[in-house]
Design an enzyme around this catalytic site. Structure first.
Site, PDB file in Angstrom:
ATOM      1  N   PRO A   2       0.823  -1.220   0.000  1.00 15.04           N
ATOM      2  CA  PRO A   2       0.000   0.000   0.000  1.00 15.04           C
ATOM      3  C   PRO A   2       0.854   1.267   0.000  1.00 15.04           C
ATOM      4  O   PRO A   2       1.769   1.401   0.797  1.00 15.04           O
ATOM      5  CB  PRO A   2      -0.784  -0.097   1.310  1.00 15.04           C
ATOM      6  CG  PRO A   2      -0.570  -1.475   1.833  1.00 15.04           C
ATOM      7  CD  PRO A   2       0.696  -1.982   1.229  1.00 15.04           C
ATOM      8  N   LYS A  58       2.240   7.158   4.532  1.00 15.96           N
ATOM      9  CA  LYS A  58       1.568   5.849   4.476  1.00 15.96           C
ATOM     10  C   LYS A  58       1.001   5.453   5.836  1.00 15.96           C
ATOM     11  O   LYS A  58       0.673   4.298   6.069  1.00 15.96           O
ATOM     12  CB  LYS A  58       2.559   4.785   3.995  1.00 15.96           C
ATOM     13  CG  LYS A  58       3.144   5.043   2.607  1.00 15.96           C
ATOM     14  CD  LYS A  58       4.162   3.973   2.242  1.00 15.96           C
ATOM     15  CE  LYS A  58       5.007   4.397   1.059  1.00 15.96           C
ATOM     16  NZ  LYS A  58       6.118   3.463   0.802  1.00 15.96           N
ATOM     17  N   HIS A  92      -3.927 -14.471  10.821  1.00 13.42           N
ATOM     18  CA  HIS A  92      -3.032 -13.301  10.795  1.00 13.42           C
ATOM     19  C   HIS A  92      -3.744 -12.010  11.168  1.00 13.42           C
ATOM     20  O   HIS A  92      -3.310 -10.930  10.808  1.00 13.42           O
ATOM     21  CB  HIS A  92      -2.352 -13.129   9.428  1.00 13.42           C
ATOM     22  CG  HIS A  92      -1.715 -14.378   8.916  1.00 13.42           C
ATOM     23  ND1 HIS A  92      -0.575 -14.908   9.479  1.00 13.42           N
ATOM     24  CD2 HIS A  92      -2.079 -15.235   7.930  1.00 13.42           C
ATOM     25  CE1 HIS A  92      -0.261 -16.010   8.842  1.00 13.42           C
ATOM     26  NE2 HIS A  92      -1.154 -16.248   7.901  1.00 13.42           N
ATOM     27  N   ARG A 112       2.386 -10.642   6.641  1.00 16.85           N
ATOM     28  CA  ARG A 112       3.854 -10.636   6.739  1.00 16.85           C
ATOM     29  C   ARG A 112       4.394  -9.846   7.926  1.00 16.85           C
ATOM     30  O   ARG A 112       5.585  -9.844   8.176  1.00 16.85           O
ATOM     31  CB  ARG A 112       4.453 -10.143   5.416  1.00 16.85           C
ATOM     32  CG  ARG A 112       4.110 -11.131   4.291  1.00 16.85           C
ATOM     33  CD  ARG A 112       4.872 -10.855   3.050  1.00 16.85           C
ATOM     34  NE  ARG A 112       6.310 -10.930   3.225  1.00 16.85           N
ATOM     35  CZ  ARG A 112       7.183 -10.621   2.273  1.00 16.85           C
ATOM     36  NH1 ARG A 112       6.752 -10.205   1.119  1.00 16.85           N
ATOM     37  NH2 ARG A 112       8.471 -10.710   2.499  1.00 16.85           N
TER      38      ARG A 112
END
Ligand SMILES: [Zn+2]
Length: 288
Positions: A2, A58, A92, A112
Protein backbone atom coordinates in the site's frame (compact mmCIF):
# COMPACT_ATOMS: atom_id res chain seq x y z
CA UNK A 1 2.35 -2.78 -1.03
CA UNK A 2 0.00 0.00 0.00
CA UNK A 3 1.21 3.47 -0.98
CA UNK A 4 -0.41 6.86 -0.45
CA UNK A 5 -3.50 6.30 -2.66
CA UNK A 6 -4.26 2.91 -1.07
CA UNK A 7 -3.83 4.29 2.45
CA UNK A 8 -5.94 7.34 1.60
CA UNK A 9 -8.67 5.02 0.30
CA UNK A 10 -8.62 3.03 3.55
CA UNK A 11 -8.77 6.27 5.55
CA UNK A 12 -11.77 7.56 3.61
CA UNK A 13 -13.55 4.24 4.03
CA UNK A 14 -12.85 4.08 7.75
CA UNK A 15 -13.97 7.66 8.33
CA UNK A 16 -17.55 6.82 7.45
CA UNK A 17 -17.49 3.62 9.55
CA UNK A 18 -15.65 4.78 12.66
CA UNK A 19 -16.53 8.37 13.49
CA UNK A 20 -18.27 8.63 16.89
CA UNK A 21 -18.08 4.86 17.41
CA UNK A 22 -16.95 3.73 20.86
CA UNK A 23 -14.38 0.97 21.39
CA UNK A 24 -16.14 -1.65 23.49
CA UNK A 25 -13.51 -4.39 23.48
CA UNK A 26 -9.88 -4.89 22.50
CA UNK A 27 -8.21 -8.17 21.63
CA UNK A 28 -4.64 -8.59 20.43
CA UNK A 29 -2.75 -11.74 19.56
CA UNK A 30 0.43 -10.43 21.13
CA UNK A 31 2.47 -11.42 18.08
CA UNK A 32 5.42 -9.13 17.45
CA UNK A 33 4.66 -6.46 14.89
CA UNK A 34 6.82 -3.60 13.69
CA UNK A 35 5.38 -1.30 16.38
CA UNK A 36 4.75 -2.07 20.06
CA UNK A 37 1.16 -2.48 21.28
CA UNK A 38 1.49 -3.38 24.97
CA UNK A 39 -1.41 -4.53 27.14
CA UNK A 40 -1.41 -1.14 28.89
CA UNK A 41 -2.13 0.59 25.56
CA UNK A 42 -4.89 -1.86 24.77
CA UNK A 43 -6.53 -1.01 28.12
CA UNK A 44 -6.31 2.70 27.32
CA UNK A 45 -8.26 2.17 24.11
CA UNK A 46 -11.26 0.73 25.93
CA UNK A 47 -14.24 3.06 26.10
CA UNK A 48 -12.69 5.69 23.81
CA UNK A 49 -14.54 7.12 20.82
CA UNK A 50 -13.05 7.77 17.38
CA UNK A 51 -13.17 11.50 16.69
CA UNK A 52 -11.17 11.70 13.46
CA UNK A 53 -9.50 9.49 10.86
CA UNK A 54 -6.50 10.97 9.06
CA UNK A 55 -3.47 10.05 6.98
CA UNK A 56 0.14 11.17 6.94
CA UNK A 57 2.35 9.56 4.27
CA UNK A 58 1.57 5.85 4.48
CA UNK A 59 0.40 6.13 8.10
CA UNK A 60 -3.21 5.87 9.25
CA UNK A 61 -4.06 8.06 12.23
CA UNK A 62 -7.12 7.20 14.32
CA UNK A 63 -7.74 10.16 16.63
CA UNK A 64 -9.55 9.30 19.87
CA UNK A 65 -11.77 11.54 21.99
CA UNK A 66 -9.10 11.98 24.70
CA UNK A 67 -6.68 13.33 22.05
CA UNK A 68 -4.64 10.10 21.98
CA UNK A 69 -3.79 8.69 18.57
CA UNK A 70 -3.81 5.11 17.40
CA UNK A 71 -1.20 5.04 14.67
CA UNK A 72 -1.32 2.23 12.14
CA UNK A 73 1.03 1.25 9.32
CA UNK A 74 -0.12 -1.35 6.79
CA UNK A 75 3.45 -2.43 5.99
CA UNK A 76 3.42 -4.72 2.97
CA UNK A 77 0.32 -6.81 3.50
CA UNK A 78 -1.73 -4.97 6.14
CA UNK A 79 -5.52 -4.70 6.01
CA UNK A 80 -7.59 -2.51 8.31
CA UNK A 81 -11.28 -3.17 7.93
CA UNK A 82 -14.60 -2.84 9.69
CA UNK A 83 -16.37 -6.19 9.60
CA UNK A 84 -19.44 -7.77 11.21
CA UNK A 85 -18.43 -9.48 14.47
CA UNK A 86 -20.10 -12.68 13.31
CA UNK A 87 -17.83 -12.92 10.27
CA UNK A 88 -15.06 -15.49 10.81
CA UNK A 89 -11.77 -13.98 11.93
CA UNK A 90 -9.15 -14.65 9.26
CA UNK A 91 -5.71 -15.96 10.15
CA UNK A 92 -3.03 -13.30 10.80
CA UNK A 93 -5.53 -10.92 12.40
CA UNK A 94 -3.50 -9.21 15.12
CA UNK A 95 -5.85 -6.66 16.60
CA UNK A 96 -9.62 -6.69 16.98
CA UNK A 97 -11.61 -3.81 18.44
CA UNK A 98 -15.32 -4.19 19.11
CA UNK A 99 -17.32 -1.13 18.06
CA UNK A 100 -20.36 0.24 19.86
CA UNK A 101 -22.54 -2.64 20.99
CA UNK A 102 -20.14 -5.08 19.40
CA UNK A 103 -22.02 -5.89 16.20
CA UNK A 104 -19.05 -4.65 14.21
CA UNK A 105 -15.33 -4.91 14.70
CA UNK A 106 -12.32 -3.01 13.45
CA UNK A 107 -9.80 -5.67 12.48
CA UNK A 108 -6.12 -5.27 11.67
CA UNK A 109 -4.70 -8.15 9.71
CA UNK A 110 -1.14 -8.45 8.45
CA UNK A 111 0.22 -11.68 6.98
CA UNK A 112 3.85 -10.64 6.74
CA UNK A 113 3.86 -8.46 9.88
CA UNK A 114 5.82 -5.53 8.48
CA UNK A 115 2.99 -3.28 9.61
CA UNK A 116 1.86 -2.47 13.11
CA UNK A 117 -0.24 -0.38 15.47
CA UNK A 118 0.82 1.78 18.37
CA UNK A 119 -0.89 4.21 20.73
CA UNK A 120 0.47 7.73 21.23
CA UNK A 121 -0.87 9.89 24.07
CA UNK A 122 -1.48 13.15 22.17
CA UNK A 123 -1.25 15.18 18.98
CA UNK A 124 2.14 16.66 19.97
CA UNK A 125 3.44 13.13 20.72
CA UNK A 126 2.39 12.12 17.22
CA UNK A 127 4.16 15.13 15.68
CA UNK A 128 7.28 14.22 17.62
CA UNK A 129 7.05 10.65 16.35
CA UNK A 130 6.98 11.87 12.74
CA UNK A 131 9.72 14.40 13.42
CA UNK A 132 11.98 11.72 14.88
CA UNK A 133 11.41 9.45 11.90
CA UNK A 134 12.23 12.43 9.64
CA UNK A 135 9.07 12.00 7.59
CA UNK A 136 9.09 14.35 4.59
CA UNK A 137 6.24 16.56 3.34
CA UNK A 138 3.06 15.31 1.68
CA UNK A 139 3.24 15.26 -2.15
CA UNK A 140 0.18 17.52 -2.35
CA UNK A 141 1.89 20.13 -0.17
CA UNK A 142 5.31 20.12 -1.84
CA UNK A 143 6.77 23.60 -2.22
CA UNK A 144 8.65 24.04 -5.48
CA UNK A 145 11.67 25.76 -3.83
CA UNK A 146 12.05 22.86 -1.36
CA UNK A 147 11.68 20.33 -4.15
CA UNK A 148 14.21 22.06 -6.43
CA UNK A 149 16.69 22.32 -3.56
CA UNK A 150 16.36 18.66 -2.55
CA UNK A 151 16.67 17.36 -6.10
CA UNK A 152 19.46 19.61 -7.31
CA UNK A 153 21.60 18.82 -4.25
CA UNK A 154 21.61 15.03 -4.48
CA UNK A 155 23.75 12.69 -6.53
CA UNK A 156 21.14 9.97 -6.15
CA UNK A 157 18.91 9.06 -9.07
CA UNK A 158 15.35 10.42 -9.22
CA UNK A 159 13.83 7.00 -8.54
CA UNK A 160 15.75 6.76 -5.25
CA UNK A 161 14.77 10.32 -4.31
CA UNK A 162 11.06 9.61 -4.87
CA UNK A 163 11.20 6.47 -2.70
CA UNK A 164 12.90 8.25 0.19
CA UNK A 165 10.20 8.88 2.82
CA UNK A 166 12.39 11.59 4.40
CA UNK A 167 12.27 13.59 1.17
CA UNK A 168 8.63 12.93 0.36
CA UNK A 169 6.00 10.95 2.29
CA UNK A 170 3.79 8.26 0.80
CA UNK A 171 5.32 7.36 -2.57
CA UNK A 172 6.50 3.81 -3.26
CA UNK A 173 7.60 1.80 -6.27
CA UNK A 174 4.38 1.95 -8.29
CA UNK A 175 3.66 5.66 -8.15
CA UNK A 176 7.33 6.61 -8.47
CA UNK A 177 7.50 4.82 -11.84
CA UNK A 178 4.14 6.20 -12.99
CA UNK A 179 5.03 9.78 -12.02
CA UNK A 180 8.43 9.64 -13.74
CA UNK A 181 6.73 8.42 -16.91
CA UNK A 182 4.08 11.13 -16.69
CA UNK A 183 6.82 13.74 -16.25
CA UNK A 184 8.91 12.26 -19.11
CA UNK A 185 12.06 12.03 -17.04
CA UNK A 186 14.31 8.99 -16.81
CA UNK A 187 14.28 7.21 -13.44
CA UNK A 188 18.09 6.89 -13.47
CA UNK A 189 18.62 10.61 -14.02
CA UNK A 190 20.65 12.09 -11.18
CA UNK A 191 19.16 14.78 -8.99
CA UNK A 192 22.06 17.13 -9.73
CA UNK A 193 21.54 16.63 -13.45
CA UNK A 194 17.88 17.62 -13.27
CA UNK A 195 16.75 21.08 -14.35
CA UNK A 196 14.28 23.11 -12.30
CA UNK A 197 11.84 22.77 -15.17
CA UNK A 198 12.06 19.00 -14.99
CA UNK A 199 11.67 18.92 -11.24
CA UNK A 200 8.60 21.15 -11.51
CA UNK A 201 7.19 18.77 -14.13
CA UNK A 202 7.86 15.83 -11.83
CA UNK A 203 6.16 17.53 -8.89
CA UNK A 204 3.04 18.23 -10.94
CA UNK A 205 3.08 14.70 -12.41
CA UNK A 206 3.23 13.20 -8.93
CA UNK A 207 0.14 15.10 -7.85
CA UNK A 208 -1.79 14.12 -10.99
CA UNK A 209 -0.85 10.42 -10.75
CA UNK A 210 -1.68 10.21 -7.05
CA UNK A 211 -4.99 12.02 -7.51
CA UNK A 212 -6.00 9.72 -10.36
CA UNK A 213 -5.08 6.68 -8.27
CA UNK A 214 -7.13 7.93 -5.30
CA UNK A 215 -10.09 8.41 -7.64
CA UNK A 216 -9.67 4.75 -8.65
CA UNK A 217 -9.51 3.76 -4.95
CA UNK A 218 -5.87 2.74 -5.29
CA UNK A 219 -4.29 -0.32 -6.87
CA UNK A 220 -5.05 -3.85 -5.74
CA UNK A 221 -2.04 -6.05 -6.16
CA UNK A 222 -1.42 -8.82 -3.64
CA UNK A 223 -3.41 -8.27 -0.43
CA UNK A 224 -4.59 -4.71 -0.63
CA UNK A 225 -8.25 -4.09 0.18
CA UNK A 226 -10.08 -0.88 1.06
CA UNK A 227 -11.69 -0.46 4.49
CA UNK A 228 -14.95 -1.91 3.23
CA UNK A 229 -13.22 -4.85 1.55
CA UNK A 230 -13.41 -3.43 -1.99
CA UNK A 231 -10.49 -3.74 -4.36
CA UNK A 232 -8.93 -0.74 -6.06
CA UNK A 233 -8.82 -0.51 -9.85
CA UNK A 234 -5.82 1.67 -10.64
CA UNK A 235 -3.84 -1.49 -11.48
CA UNK A 236 -5.81 -1.40 -14.77
CA UNK A 237 -4.48 2.11 -15.45
CA UNK A 238 -0.76 1.42 -15.04
CA UNK A 239 1.16 2.90 -17.95
CA UNK A 240 4.64 1.58 -17.15
CA UNK A 241 4.57 -0.21 -13.79
CA UNK A 242 4.58 -3.97 -14.43
CA UNK A 243 4.25 -3.32 -18.19
CA UNK A 244 7.75 -4.31 -19.38
CA UNK A 245 7.70 -5.57 -22.97
CA UNK A 246 4.33 -3.95 -23.66
CA UNK A 247 4.09 -0.93 -25.99
CA UNK A 248 4.40 2.51 -24.43
CA UNK A 249 0.91 4.11 -24.34
CA UNK A 250 2.46 7.31 -25.71
CA UNK A 251 4.92 6.22 -28.43
CA UNK A 252 4.40 2.42 -28.79
CA UNK A 253 8.07 1.70 -28.07
CA UNK A 254 8.61 -1.23 -25.68
CA UNK A 255 8.52 -0.50 -21.93
CA UNK A 256 11.73 -1.61 -20.24
CA UNK A 257 12.53 -2.79 -16.75
CA UNK A 258 15.77 -2.15 -14.89
CA UNK A 259 16.92 -2.35 -11.27
CA UNK A 260 17.35 1.01 -9.54
CA UNK A 261 17.70 1.77 -5.84
CA UNK A 262 17.23 -1.96 -5.29
CA UNK A 263 13.78 -1.92 -6.89
CA UNK A 264 12.52 -2.97 -10.29
CA UNK A 265 11.87 0.15 -12.29
CA UNK A 266 9.73 0.51 -15.39
CA UNK A 267 10.06 3.22 -18.04
CA UNK A 268 9.88 4.04 -21.74
CA UNK A 269 13.41 4.57 -23.12
CA UNK A 270 12.06 6.76 -25.91
CA UNK A 271 9.75 9.06 -23.88
CA UNK A 272 12.07 9.23 -20.87
CA UNK A 273 15.40 10.15 -22.39
CA UNK A 274 18.42 10.00 -20.16
CA UNK A 275 20.55 13.12 -20.18
CA UNK A 276 24.24 12.43 -19.88
CA UNK A 277 25.30 11.43 -16.37
CA UNK A 278 27.83 8.99 -15.00
CA UNK A 279 24.97 6.70 -14.14
CA UNK A 280 23.70 7.00 -17.69
CA UNK A 281 26.96 5.73 -19.17
CA UNK A 282 26.89 2.50 -17.17
CA UNK A 283 23.29 2.04 -18.16
CA UNK A 284 24.02 2.42 -21.86
CA UNK A 285 26.77 -0.15 -21.55
CA UNK A 286 24.15 -2.46 -20.17
CA UNK A 287 25.83 -2.91 -16.81
CA UNK A 288 22.77 -2.11 -14.75
ZN1 LIG B 1 7.16 6.05 -24.98
Amino acid sequence: VPELPEVETVVRGLRSCLLDKRISSVMATGKRLRLPMPAASQKKLLGRKFSEVARRGKWIILVLDNDSRLLIHLGMTGQLRVQPAKEAVQPHTHLIMGLGRGGEQLRFRDVRRFGGATLLPSGPALNLFFEKSGLGPEPFELKQDYWERVISSTRRCLKAVLLDQRVLAGVGNIYADEALFEARVHPAQLGVGTSNRESARLRRALVRVLERAITCRGSSIRDYLGASGHKGRYQNEFRVYGQSGKPCPRCRFGIERIQLAGRSTHFCPRCQVLVSTTHAKTMRNGQT
